[in-house]
Design a protein around this motif. Structure first.
Motif, short mmCIF file in Angstrom:
data_model
loop_
_atom_site.label_atom_id
_atom_site.label_comp_id
_atom_site.label_asym_id
_atom_site.label_seq_id
_atom_site.Cartn_x
_atom_site.Cartn_y
_atom_site.Cartn_z
N ASN A 1 0.75 -1.28 -0.05
CA ASN A 1 0.03 0.02 -0.15
C ASN A 1 0.67 1.37 0.09
OD1 ASN A 1 -2.36 -1.53 0.14
ND2 ASN A 1 -1.47 -2.03 2.37
N ASP B 1 1.34 3.45 2.24
CA ASP B 1 1.92 3.69 3.51
C ASP B 1 2.98 2.60 3.88
OD1 ASP B 1 0.58 1.68 3.98
OD2 ASP B 1 -0.74 2.64 5.61
N SER C 1 2.63 -0.55 4.22
CA SER C 1 2.12 -1.65 4.46
C SER C 1 1.77 -2.76 3.34
CB SER C 1 0.90 -1.47 5.38
OG SER C 1 -0.30 -0.91 4.57
N SER C 2 1.79 -3.88 4.03
CA SER C 2 1.72 -4.99 2.61
C SER C 2 0.70 -5.69 2.86
CB SER C 2 3.21 -6.02 2.90
OG SER C 2 2.81 -6.46 4.08
N ASN C 3 0.15 -6.22 1.80
CA ASN C 3 -1.20 -7.09 1.52
C ASN C 3 -0.80 -8.63 1.38
OD1 ASN C 3 -2.83 -4.67 1.88
ND2 ASN C 3 -2.33 -4.34 -0.06
N VAL C 4 -1.61 -9.38 1.99
CA VAL C 4 -1.81 -10.76 1.49
C VAL C 4 -2.17 -11.08 0.07
CG1 VAL C 4 -1.98 -13.08 2.37
CG2 VAL C 4 -2.19 -11.15 4.03
N LYS D 1 4.15 -15.87 17.39
CA LYS D 1 4.14 -14.67 17.03
C LYS D 1 2.77 -13.94 16.50
CE LYS D 1 6.91 -12.93 13.74
NZ LYS D 1 6.28 -12.60 12.48
N THR D 2 1.99 -14.63 16.24
CA THR D 2 0.51 -14.16 15.61
C THR D 2 -0.39 -14.42 16.33
OG1 THR D 2 0.31 -15.59 13.75
CG2 THR D 2 1.66 -13.92 13.41
N GLY D 3 -0.35 -15.65 17.15
CA GLY D 3 -1.52 -16.26 17.72
C GLY D 3 -2.36 -17.16 16.87
N GLU E 1 9.67 -9.23 3.47
CA GLU E 1 8.43 -8.55 3.08
C GLU E 1 8.64 -7.15 3.61
OE1 GLU E 1 4.99 -10.76 3.14
OE2 GLU E 1 3.61 -9.26 4.06
#
Lengths: 433, 321
Positions: A188, A190, A192-195, A256-258, A307
């Motif tokens: 994006n 800003d 940030s990355s998308n999947v 890490k991410t739950g 990433e």
């Protein structure tokens, strides 16, 4: 008895060749599953085409550059391979069995490299690069380490091809990813990355399992024979590391991410396999478990790092085959058993077995030299191609409509994509105006 | 002020001055919506209503917990069913949804709007419907019951709403499994704290590095407190007010000790730290914008929310047998 053993050696390595070739089936499912529907036919189909092309190039020049008589840098005979010596005459593997086994490794390396091209490179780029990689990149590194080149003399330990196959492939993939730049929609404004989620986790999973099975040929048949049943030991180490890698990656993702992310778990199994490739014939089973575990943890953080660096690697080829490949090669310098190294005259024992820093140093030198060569040459070649071919990447519009239709004229999922077409057109318009 | 568009202009011009205070902000939202109602009535065939009715809002609006932007959740209870009345209020409902959307309250994706016949009924029909929901106990009807319990009369007599809520209260007293079923319906919590004690944030997308406050922080408080309110037959709708009333009962004193302050803090975080441009923005808090102390505080609030949530599950479970 001896004649029987020779025939069994031939048979085992031939089976190994078949298993390694079947790994391409694993890559087809892995890559297709990890990419989007609109590119599925292309991603899968191009692998068959590049396997064909790669085979011809390897036959014409690749094998000669590796194993021909030459110098420390490259071999220079045995082009257009046609040695028909029988087993009895050869007193061991027939040259044809050996060739068949070798060509499959070259195809695996090529397929790994193309992972970095996914979902945005022109088909013509695959054609040209398949030729260049199979002639000028892979054979040179393979000659250095396996073909009697300058690294072989240092006692570099790479049992089945962690550096030669995986690192070389990954470095070419890295060069491609950097030059091609991220896919549309990956990042994006800003930062940030998308999947850009793959379209079929079941394909990806089955792909990993096929690769796993194929790896028994990749590592197991790298014994080049059945003597002492050593192949069983190699297969055991391979199995342990793969299992450890899957477990470690799933656990790491969860901590890490739950969430116990499926693609991450799958990459963990592959990481375990890559990690043990160099050391499967040198280390103890408990060490194989540790090597796999570390590989599984590493791959998660490596994926995250790439990433962040805005290097868009759709199928995690850089992390699985590159980062973890480096770890696997270095792990020899730590865990190599004296009985499987010093005592048989193949390099030194690892640091933990009183071998000192020597082997670790040799491994590091191999990694740096081979990695640098593969990256630099791939980067330069791709840059030249970029200039000459007017760009490596398909147009924005083609990328949005998908490479199935833009490069091949038909969809991998025709019914589904007919429904999507309307949406795509809207998206394309939105993107442009 | 004669069109929805002019209300929107007026709203956009004035809303910034209410952003520092949650009560003022919600009172302002109420005012805006009442203006929408005025126009909607004028634009509906009869120009005035054929019988008594109550227009209620629910969801965050019902609980007086709206942020800068929130979608519309509302319904109608009217005095008596006749074919004409039915037609009239359905028309009015449609007009209301359209108007609210123009003014800046996006349509509700769950279709909880007066334009939906389920949410626009006579008092008697509402009674029947609520009983049906309580008997049915399907995922959807249970969810509707929770939503209804947050209803707050914006226009008209609040008695309709209170009586309907009392009905739910009486029913659950006789059938304790209903309460359990209500809790099961909201049992899912987004994991907010990782195994290593770290705050879990979004991994991808435009909210990368943000924490999803709606699911991780607000909902555990809102849902737990609502459930206790149903159990005790409260008619208050705002979570803070509910906590205040519940805290006076000895059995909840300890359980809800810090919840008032925590929830108030959460609402303030939302008002002060978010950069809101669209509805989704009101749910995400960027961890990067927080000081170390604020992060600590958020973590404490999250942990407390989970504890409260678990405690209420436990409470409901014990009572069942």
């Amino acid at each position: 008895m001896e004649a029987v053993v020779v025939l069994m050696d031939n048979l085992w390595v031939a089976i190994g060749a078949i298993l390694v070739f079947f790994m391409l089936g694993g890559f087809i499912l892995l890559e297709a599953g990890s990419t989007r529907m609109k590119n599925a036919g292309h991603v899968a189909g191009k692998t068959i085409f590049t396997a064909g092309l790669g085979t011809l190039v390897f036959w014409a020049v690749g094998y000669g550059f590796i194993y021909g008589d030459g110098n420390a840098f490259i071999g220079l005979s045995n082009f257009f391979y046609g040695d028909t010596t029988t087993a009895a005459d050869a007193g061991g593997l027939t040259p044809a069995v050996d060739f068949s086994f070798q060509v499959m490794f070259a195809l695996v390396a090529l397929t790994i490299a193309f992972g970095g091209f996914a979902e945005r490179a022109k088909l013509s780029v695959y054609v040209i690069f398949a030729i260049l990689f199979s002639a000028l990149i892979y054979p040179v590194v393979a000659h250095w380490i396996w073909g009697g080149g300058w690294l072989a003399e240092h006692g570099k330990q790479d049992f089945a091809g962690s550096t030669v196959v995986h690192l070389t492939g990954a470095m070419a993939a890295l060069a491609a990813t950097i030059i091609l730049k991220p896919r549309i929609g990956k990042y994006n404004k800003d930062g940030s990355s998308n999947v850009l989620a793959g379209h079929n986790q079941v394909y990806t999973t089955l792909g990993v399992l096929i690769l796993w099975v194929g790896w028994f040929g990749f590592n197991g048949a790298s014994t080049f024979g059945v003597a002492d049943g050593f192949l069983g030991y190699v297969i055991l180490n391979t199995q342990l590391a793969a299992g450890a890698g899957a477990v470690a990656a799933m656990f790491t993702a969860w901590v890490k991410t739950g969430k116990a992310d499926v693609p991450t778990t799958l990459n963990g199994a592959l990481a375990g396999l890559v990690a043990i490739t160099a050391s499967c014939g040198f280390v103890a089973p408990w060490a194989a478990v540790i090597i796999g575990l570390v590989g599984g943890v590493m791959v998660v953080f490596s994926m995250q790092l790439f990433e962040k660096l805005k290097i868009d690697d759709p199928i995690a080829a850089l992390s699985v085959h590159g980062t973890v490949g480096v770890w696997g090669t270095l792990s020899n310098g730590l865990f190599a058993l004296p009985a499987l190294s010093t005592d048989i005259g193949w390099g030194q024992a690892g640091l933990f077995y009183g071998g000192g820093w020597e082997q670790l140093g040799v491994q590091a030198l191999g990694v740096v030299a081979s990695g640098a060569y593969a990256f630099v040459v791939a980067f330069v070649l791709l840059k030249i191609m970029d200039k000459v071919m007017g760009g490596l990447r398909v147009t924005e519009e083609e990328e949005i409509m998908g490479l199935d239709i833009s490069e091949h004229g038909s969809y991998g999922y025709p019914e589904q994509m007919a429904l999507e077409e309307v949406k795509l057109t809207t998206a394309a318009t939105k993107d442009k105006f | 002020m004669e069109t929805y568009e002019s209300i929107k202009e007026w709203k956009d011009a004035h809303i910034p001055s209410y952003l520092s205070n949650n009560v003022e902000l919600n009172t302002f939202h109420d005012q805006v919506m009442l203006k929408v109602l005025e126009i909607a009535i004028e634009r509906t065939t009869l120009k005035k209503s054929p019988c008594k009715f109550t227009w209620f809002i629910t969801g965050s609006g019902g609980r007086l917990e709206q942020g800068l932007i929130s979608d519309q959740d509302h319904g109608i209870v009217y005095e008596k069913y006749t074919t004409e009345n039915d037609l009239y209020f359905k028309k009015l409902g449609e007009e209301l949804s359209k108007g609210l959307n123009i003014v800046g309250y996006p349509y509700c994706s769950g279709n909880i709007m007066s334009s939906n016949p389920i949410w626009c009924k006579s008092y008697k029909e509402w009674k029947v419907q609520l009983y049906k929901w309580m008997e049915e106990k399907s995922w959807e009807s249970i969810r509707y019951l929770q939503i209804f319990y947050d209803a707050r009369a914006l226009y008209g007599d609040t008695e309709y709403i209170n009586q309907l809520k009392t009905m739910i209260y009486e029913q659950q007293k006789d059938y304790p499994t209903l309460l359990k079923r209500l809790m099961e319906n909201v049992k899912l919590l987004k994991n907010a704290i990782g195994p290593m004690g770290q705050i879990l944030v979004e991994q991808h997308g435009v909210y990368q590095g943000h924490i999803n406050l709606k699911y991780a922080a607000f909902l555990p408080y809102v849902n737990s407190v609502r459930l206790l309110s149903i159990k005790e037959g409260l008619i208050e709708t705002s979570t803070l007010e509910r906590i205040e009333v519940l805290r006076e009962k000895k059995e909840y004193e300890e359980l809800l000790k810090d919840s008032y302050r925590n929830f108030e803090l959460l609402m303030n975080y939302r008002l002060t730290l978010f950069q809101v441009k669209e509805y989704d923005d009101t749910h995400y808090l960027n961890l990067k914008n927080l000081t170390k102390d604020q992060r600590k505080e958020i973590k404490r609030i999250l942990k407390y929310g989970k504890k409260l949530h678990d405690a209420v599950i436990e409470l409901v479970n014990v009572k069942e047998i």
